[in-house]
Design an enzyme around this catalytic site. Structure first.
Site, PDB file in Angstrom:
ATOM      1  N   TYR A 183       0.806  -1.144  -0.011  1.00 23.34           N
ATOM      2  CA  TYR A 183       0.047  -0.073   0.083  1.00 23.34           C
ATOM      3  C   TYR A 183       0.788   1.306  -0.061  1.00 23.34           C
ATOM      4  O   TYR A 183       0.168   2.477  -0.145  1.00 23.34           O
ATOM      5  CB  TYR A 183      -0.802  -0.046   1.263  1.00 23.34           C
ATOM      6  CG  TYR A 183      -1.854  -1.174   1.265  1.00 23.34           C
ATOM      7  CD1 TYR A 183      -2.708  -1.281   0.273  1.00 23.34           C
ATOM      8  CD2 TYR A 183      -2.007  -1.975   2.529  1.00 23.34           C
ATOM      9  CE1 TYR A 183      -3.583  -2.288   0.003  1.00 23.34           C
ATOM     10  CE2 TYR A 183      -2.943  -2.965   2.419  1.00 23.34           C
ATOM     11  CZ  TYR A 183      -3.565  -3.323   1.427  1.00 23.34           C
ATOM     12  OH  TYR A 183      -4.562  -4.203   1.313  1.00 23.34           O
ATOM     13  N   ILE A 184       2.009   1.167   0.200  1.00 24.66           N
ATOM     14  CA  ILE A 184       3.116   2.119   0.089  1.00 24.66           C
ATOM     15  C   ILE A 184       3.946   2.357  -0.970  1.00 24.66           C
ATOM     16  O   ILE A 184       4.244   1.376  -1.517  1.00 24.66           O
ATOM     17  CB  ILE A 184       3.612   2.602   1.663  1.00 24.66           C
ATOM     18  CG1 ILE A 184       4.313   1.309   1.619  1.00 24.66           C
ATOM     19  CG2 ILE A 184       2.701   2.734   2.618  1.00 24.66           C
ATOM     20  CD1 ILE A 184       5.411   1.335   3.115  1.00 24.66           C
TER      21      ILE A 184
END
EC number: 5.6.2.2
Length: 442
Positions: free
Chosen positions: A117-118
């Site tokens: 997610y990053i």
């Protein structure tokens, strides 16, 4: 199967020692030149590969970490994900070498989001400080694609702080301010007395005080009334959850205080109200000492400077100044390599541009006839002329439509510029070029 009779001492002196040195030199201890542990170097190498063609694009951290195996890292992508998340955050780095996009944690809540997610990319910090990558030494392991170490112009091992534990050895280097490390490197380069760099923790608003070789990291507070205070900073070892569970909740459970959470985007904040059971002296000095102790607002740290040197061997330093001096001496050799290579490059570029310009003029004047000749015939003819002999393939490969007076003039100007550049590199020196590199660090 044949069994070998061996005693315990033989195993310890051979296999156990080999494994211990492997963990020291290849896993847990940072390199003094580029500041990286091996996993961090693989993460940077992978991020650099992904940056080719578009340095601005962010890539999923999971993708960056997932590719390190292709570069020769075989210890799992989880450790690469953790390393990448730490390298990209701003709360734990004075000088992040990756830019992060997404939730990389904070001092109050340190855990980053899952790597899928990053996103991250190579930071401008890396490009500004790491130079001469083309001269970086090749790793002795052929499967290890990244170099043995990259080549920053200041010892980045001192910037962000690093710790590591291996068999028989440990390292604990505190973070230092970029400007003070840069200043110390310049002093060492100029042969002056080197000032010890300043220990500085990122996003820390408290006080760092050196006492007898140790460092006290002090939180801050202020009284808002006789029975209330506001804690505005806590020592660096705590995040919010740990500080609450180890300090505030026990004091509240004992009936000494009540407290409210005032943490926010600007950092830590705790509003504390003293109950009558908690006695405070009227003496300001005694009261301050009690607050600092009871509320855990003092943390003590010392440095243990253990690194891998430029030869790939373990080295222990008594102080950061000695490390900086050694770093500068090593780094100067690579600046000299840059100068030597630039002399060769510009000399070759000058001679090629001059040869092309001269060749075009001869073709225009009719002294050299190109049309009607085979490539082999023209190659043989030009090979007999000293000025052209080293560049025959490039001259023969020139487009005949580019053989104009304007092109000859342009090449003559290019040759002149390369000649001037060549003269510059012949007359410059290591200190001059290294100083210029340092001046570019903002």
């Amino acid at each position: 199967m044949q069994l070998n009779n061996r005693d315990l001492k033989s195993i310890i002196d051979n296999e156990a020692l080999a494994y211990a040195m492997y963990t020291v030199e290849n896993r847990a201890i940072p390199n003094m030149i580029d500041g990286f542990k091996p996993v961090q170097r693989f993460v940077i190498a992978r991020a650099l590969d992904l940056a080719r063609g578009n340095k601005d694009k962010f890539h999923k951290l999971a993708s960056i970490a997932g590719g390190v195996a292709d570069l020769g890292y075989h210890h799992g992508e989880n450790s690469a994900q953790d390393a990448g998340a730490l390298m990209a955050n701003t709360w734990n780095n004075n000088f992040p070498l990756l830019d992060g996009q997404g939730n990389f944690g904070s001092r109050t809540v340190q855990k980053a989001a899952a790597s899928r997610y990053i996103f991250a990319r190579v930071s401008k910090n890396f490009y500004n400080v790491y130079k001469d990558t083309e001269y970086a030494p090749v790793h002795q392991d052929k499967e290890h694609i990244p170099p043995a170490f990259y080549l920053p112009i200041i010892p980045t091992v001192l910037l962000n702080g690093v710790s590591g534990i291996a068999t028989g050895y440990a390292t604990y280097i505190l973070p230092h301010s970029v400007s003070s490390v840069k200043k110390a490197v310049l002093q060492a380069l100029q042969g002056k007395k080197v000032t010890k760099p300043k220990v500085e923790f990122p996003e820390f608003r408290g006080e760092v005080v050196e006492i007898d070789g140790q460092y006290e990291i002090r939180g801050t507070y202020k009284f808002t009334s006789r029975t209330q205070m506001h804690i505005t900073e806590i020592p660096y070892k705590y995040d919010r959850e740990t500080y609450v569970s180890k300090i505030l909740d026990p004091l509240e459970n004992k009936g000494f205080i009540t407290w409210d959470d005032a943490c926010g985007e600007h950092g830590f904040g705790f509003k504390v109200k003293f109950r009558k059971e908690y006695s405070l002296s009227d003496n300001e000095e005694e009261r301050h000492a009690k607050i600092m102790k009871d509320f855990g607002l003092i943390e003590r740290r010392s440095q243990n400077i253990t690194v891998i040197n430029e030869k790939g061997k373990l080295q222990v330093y008594d102080n950061v100044v000695d490390l900086i001096k050694d770093f500068v001496e090593v780094r100067k050799t690579y600046v000299q390599k840059r100068i030597d290579n630039k002399i060769k490059e510009t000399e070759s570029a000058f001679r090629l541009a001059f040869a092309k310009a001269h060749f075009i003029k001869k073709v225009i004047s009719g002294e050299i006839v190109v049309q009607g000749k085979t490539r082999k015939e023209l190659t043989e003819e030009l090979s007999k002329i000293d000025m052209y002999s080293s560049y025959v393939d490039k001259l023969v490969g020139m487009n005949i439509f580019h053989m104009t007076s304007d092109e000859a003039k342009k090449l003559a100007e290019e040759a002149k510029a390369k000649k001037e550049e060549n003269e510059y590199w012949k007359t410059t020196d290591v200190v001059t070029e290294y100083t210029k590199d340092l001046e570019e660090i903002k």
